[in-house]
Scaffold this motif. Structure first.
Motif, mmCIF file in Angstrom:
data_model
loop_
_atom_site.group_PDB
_atom_site.id
_atom_site.type_symbol
_atom_site.label_atom_id
_atom_site.label_comp_id
_atom_site.label_asym_id
_atom_site.label_seq_id
_atom_site.Cartn_x
_atom_site.Cartn_y
_atom_site.Cartn_z
ATOM 1 N N VAL A 1 35.835 3.249 3.565
ATOM 2 C CA VAL A 1 35.208 3.102 1.981
ATOM 3 C C VAL A 1 36.141 3.564 1.161
ATOM 4 N N LYS B 1 27.700 10.143 -3.191
ATOM 5 C CA LYS B 1 28.380 8.735 -3.194
ATOM 6 C C LYS B 1 27.523 7.900 -2.107
ATOM 7 N N GLN B 2 26.570 8.627 -1.382
ATOM 8 C CA GLN B 2 25.682 7.787 -0.418
ATOM 9 C C GLN B 2 24.209 8.080 -0.877
ATOM 10 N N PHE C 1 26.839 3.817 0.130
ATOM 11 C CA PHE C 1 28.244 3.901 -0.559
ATOM 12 C C PHE C 1 28.596 2.540 -1.150
ATOM 13 N N PRO C 2 28.819 2.299 -2.354
ATOM 14 C CA PRO C 2 29.068 3.279 -3.384
ATOM 15 C C PRO C 2 27.682 3.056 -4.299
ATOM 16 N N THR D 1 37.842 2.639 -3.103
ATOM 17 C CA THR D 1 38.232 3.096 -4.330
ATOM 18 C C THR D 1 39.806 3.630 -4.481
#
Ligand SMILES: NC(=O)c1ccc[n+]([C@@H]2O[C@H](COP(=O)([O-])OP(=O)(O)OC[C@H]3O[C@@H](n4cnc5c(N)ncnc54)[C@H](O)[C@@H]3O)[C@@H](O)[C@H]2O)c1
Length: 249
Positions: A144, A207-208, A245-246, A148
Motif C-alpha cells: 500500500v 486508513k483501513q 485502504f485507502p 502513497t
C-alpha cells in the motif's frame, strides 16, 4: 486452480513471511516450489518442512544476477521448468520509511537493487522457462506504500507497480501474464518486530475499513487467482489487499 497441472513456482524470499505462506499454499494445492532466498538456513528448514519432493531451497540474492541465474538453473535441473515467478523478496523495515533525501546514495542503490532491479533480474532469468510453460505467470509484491509513496520504501514499491505494467507489455507475446499484489501491514515476524505499535494502530484506525492487521493468509486467495488460469485474461494489474485502504468510494 481450474486445471490439475502441477506447476513449479520460483518464490523469491520464500523462506519466511509472505513468501513462505505462498509456498505452503502452493504445495497444499499440489504444486512444487523453489524457496529462492538469501538466507540458505531458513530456506533449507522450510524446504525440509514442505518435503524434498515438493520444495527446493536455493541460494538467491535477487540483486545479484549471477546468483539468480544459478537458482533458476538449479530449479530447471530439479523440476524441469518454471511456470510461476513470485517476486516477493524485498527490503521493508522502518529504516526505509524515511524521506527521500534522508538516506545516502549508497543506501538508495541498495534498496533499488533489491526491490526494483531484483524483479528485473528474476523476470529476465525466468523468461525463457515461463515462455516454454505456455501460460507463465509473474506475481510481484508491492505494498500500500506504493500508493502513497512519501518515503524511500514507498517509491520503490511504486516502481514495482510500474514494472508490473512494463513487464506485462514486454512479455505479452510470450504468453506470460504479469500482475502485482499491494498488501497493507501484515503479521510477518519481521513486520511485527519492526513496526511501532502507534503507527500500526494509526494505520488500522484511520486508513483501513476493516479494522485489524492483515494476516499473510489474507493474501493467499489473490495469489492463487493471479497465478492460475482463473486470471488468464488479466495482466498488468495491481490489486490492493489492505482491508479497504485507502478508503476508496
Ligand atoms: N510484512 C508486511 O507488512 C508487508 C506489507 C506490504 C508489503 N510487504 C512486502 O512483502 C514482501 C515480503 O515481506 P515479509 O514481511 O514477508 O518479509 P520477511 O522479512 O518476513 O521475509 C523476507 C524474506 O526474503 C529474504 N530476502 C531478503 N532479501 C533478499 C534478497 N536480496 N534476495 C532474496 N531473498 C531475500 C529473507 O531472507 C526472508 O526470507 C516484501 O517485498 C515487502 O516489502 C510486506
Amino acid at each position: 486452480m481450474t486445471d490439475d497441472r502441477s506447476r513449479v513456482a520460483f518464490i523469491t524470499g520464500g523462506a519466511r513471511g509472505i513468501g513462505r505462506t505462498f509456498a505452503d499454499a502452493l504445495v497444499a494445492d499440489g504444486h512444487r516450489v523453489v524457496l529462492a532466498d538469501a538466507s540458505v538456513p531458513d530456506a533449507e528448514i522450510a524446504a525440509a518442512e514442505l518435503g524434498a519432493d515438493r520444495a527446493l531451497a536455493a541460494y538467491c540474492d535477487v540483486a545479484d544476477e549471477d546468483s539468480v541465474r544459478a537458482a533458476v538453473d538449479a530449479t530447471v535441473d530439479r523440476f524441469g521448468g518454471i511456470d510461476i515467478l513470485i517476486n516477493n523478496a524485498g527490503r521493508h523495515l522502518m529504516s526505509w520509511s524515511r524521506p527521500v533525501t534522508d538516506v545516502t546514495t549508497e543506501a538508495w542503490r541498495d534498496i533499488l537493487d533489491v526491490n526494483v532491479l531484483g524483479i528485473v533480474n528474476c523476470a529476465r532469468a525466468c523468461r525463457p522457462h515461463l515462455r516454454a510453460a505456455g501460460d507463465g505467470a509473474i506475481l510481484s509484491v508491492s505494498s500500500v506504500s506504493g500508493f502513497t509513496s512519501t518515503d524511500v520504501y514507498g517509491v520503490t514499491k511504486l516502481a514495482v507497480r510500474g514494472l508490473t505494467v512494463a513487464l506485462a507489455k514486454a512479455f505479452a507475446d510470450d504468453g506470460i501474464r504479469v500482475n502485482c499484489l499491494a498488501p497493507g501491514p501484515m503479521d510477518t515476524a519481521a513486520a511485527l518486530a519492526d513496526l511501532p505499535d502507534e503507527l500500526l494502530t494509526e494505520f488500522i484506525e484511520n486508513k483501513q475499513l476493516i479494522r485489524r492487521q492483515g494476516r499473510t493468509a489474507d493474501l493467499v486467495g489473490a495469489m492463487r487467482f493471479f497465478c492460475s488460469p482463473e486470471s488468464s485474461f488479466v495482466t498488468g494489474e495491481t490489486l490492493i489487499v489492505g482491508g479497504g485502504f485507502p478508503l476508496r468510494v
